[in-house]
Design a protein around this motif. Sequence first.
Motif, short mmCIF file in Angstrom:
data_model
loop_
_atom_site.label_atom_id
_atom_site.label_comp_id
_atom_site.label_asym_id
_atom_site.label_seq_id
_atom_site.Cartn_x
_atom_site.Cartn_y
_atom_site.Cartn_z
N GLY A 22 0.96 -9.74 -6.58
CA GLY A 22 1.20 -10.57 -7.75
C GLY A 22 1.68 -9.80 -8.95
O GLY A 22 1.73 -10.33 -10.06
N ILE A 23 2.06 -8.55 -8.76
CA ILE A 23 2.54 -7.71 -9.85
C ILE A 23 4.07 -7.77 -9.85
O ILE A 23 4.71 -7.32 -8.91
CB ILE A 23 2.06 -6.26 -9.69
N ASP A 24 4.63 -8.34 -10.89
CA ASP A 24 6.08 -8.48 -10.99
C ASP A 24 6.67 -7.16 -11.44
O ASP A 24 6.55 -6.78 -12.60
CB ASP A 24 6.40 -9.60 -11.97
N THR A 25 7.32 -6.45 -10.55
CA THR A 25 7.83 -5.11 -10.85
C THR A 25 9.14 -5.14 -11.62
O THR A 25 9.52 -4.13 -12.21
CB THR A 25 8.04 -4.32 -9.56
N GLY A 26 9.86 -6.25 -11.58
CA GLY A 26 11.17 -6.30 -12.21
C GLY A 26 12.23 -5.55 -11.44
O GLY A 26 13.34 -5.35 -11.93
N VAL A 27 11.90 -5.13 -10.23
CA VAL A 27 12.83 -4.34 -9.40
C VAL A 27 13.47 -5.24 -8.35
O VAL A 27 12.83 -6.14 -7.80
CB VAL A 27 12.07 -3.17 -8.73
N ASP A 28 14.73 -5.02 -8.08
CA ASP A 28 15.46 -5.78 -7.07
C ASP A 28 15.26 -5.09 -5.71
O ASP A 28 15.86 -4.05 -5.43
CB ASP A 28 16.95 -5.83 -7.44
N ILE A 29 14.42 -5.67 -4.87
CA ILE A 29 14.10 -5.06 -3.57
C ILE A 29 15.36 -4.95 -2.71
O ILE A 29 15.55 -3.96 -1.98
CB ILE A 29 13.03 -5.89 -2.83
#
Length: 396
Positions: free
Chosen positions: A311-318
């Motif tokens: 549930g941690i929004d990393t802001g990274v595009d996997i």
Amino acid sequence: PPPPATANGGRRRPGKNRWRERETKGGQMRKYAKIEYVEEIMREGMQIESAAIPVEDKLRLLDAVGETGLKQIEVGSFVSPKYTPQMACMDELMHRFKPKQGVKYVALGLNPQGLERARQYSPPLVMEDGVPLLRYHMCDVFIRRNVNTTQEQQIARWPSVVAKAQEKGATEAGMSLGGAWGSNWLGPFKLEDQMDILEQEHRLWDEAGIKVTHVNFSDAMSWVTPTGITETLTAVKERWPEITNFDLHLHNARGLVLTSIYAALQVLEPTDTVVMDGSLGGVGGCPYCGNGRATGMVPTEDLMHMLETMGIDTGVDIDKLIDCVWLVEEIIGRRSFGHIATAGPLPMTTDKWYPMDLPFIETLEQAKHFKLGPKVYEGCMRPWREPIRSPRRPEG
């Protein structure tokens, strides 16, 4: 500008703390420590690979990593090419790469000469001194192999570090342990061994009247375990609750860093900040610890995927991370150590679910259908006598 894309291609909800919150089943918000992540593929990764890798490939990789949403990238190290020929191209790399706005670029300099070279490229490099640290390595064998010094020499430097901090008017300081959990030459280290050294370091700062707020743990020889890191962090937080900044530099030869990070996040509190390092594909190594390229680090794509599932929004595009991992594998000429770039992230939405008539998938290349589509499994066996359907799927 719009907020950064999240891993599933959406946008972050305004006001959400992207690193700290998740909603539990009971409606409560599970809060985690603030995470600062440093991408190490250009330093830890490239320093153990062939020195013959063309600078053009490194430029392609560095520019691509800057587009993933990762916020801090270590571009390399300014060291002697005699001992680390893989870094001989640093000046050309710095002249030619394209910095991405919003990304913090850093580099390693191990001595005054290296730091001076790095300053020539600031900006885009960010040069930060950080808090003054007292350093100690738990393994007297490794410290001699790695930086040609002894534990006694490290301790002898402590007073001068403290004196310099006082001269500069420092109000905060830190402690540091290398090889914190064990050594490939001396075996495991006990919690009391760790705490004894930290007590000595803390005492010097206390005597100087400088508050200790940071602690760093490094593990080049890959001895960290979920149990070990839980025990260590719990003891530190109980002994010195004013310490709220943690730095974890963990190597992954035994494959336990991802689970150890998860364990650490269960111990740390929302008021804490934790800096952690990793590399795309888990590529990295240390020539001094006896494991070479097998040393590795936590694969960035696997860690970001785990954080998202928490549930941690990393802001990274996997998806872009996976593209970068495939580029890394093209450059180094072999498969990397991660999983998400090979098997794909969890297919959480209906548009990502696998086709029900998917044929036999047997090879690693065929497994990439999650991103490359049907072309990778053309001609594969389909033994199903009739189409497979499920009432739980939108198409029945």
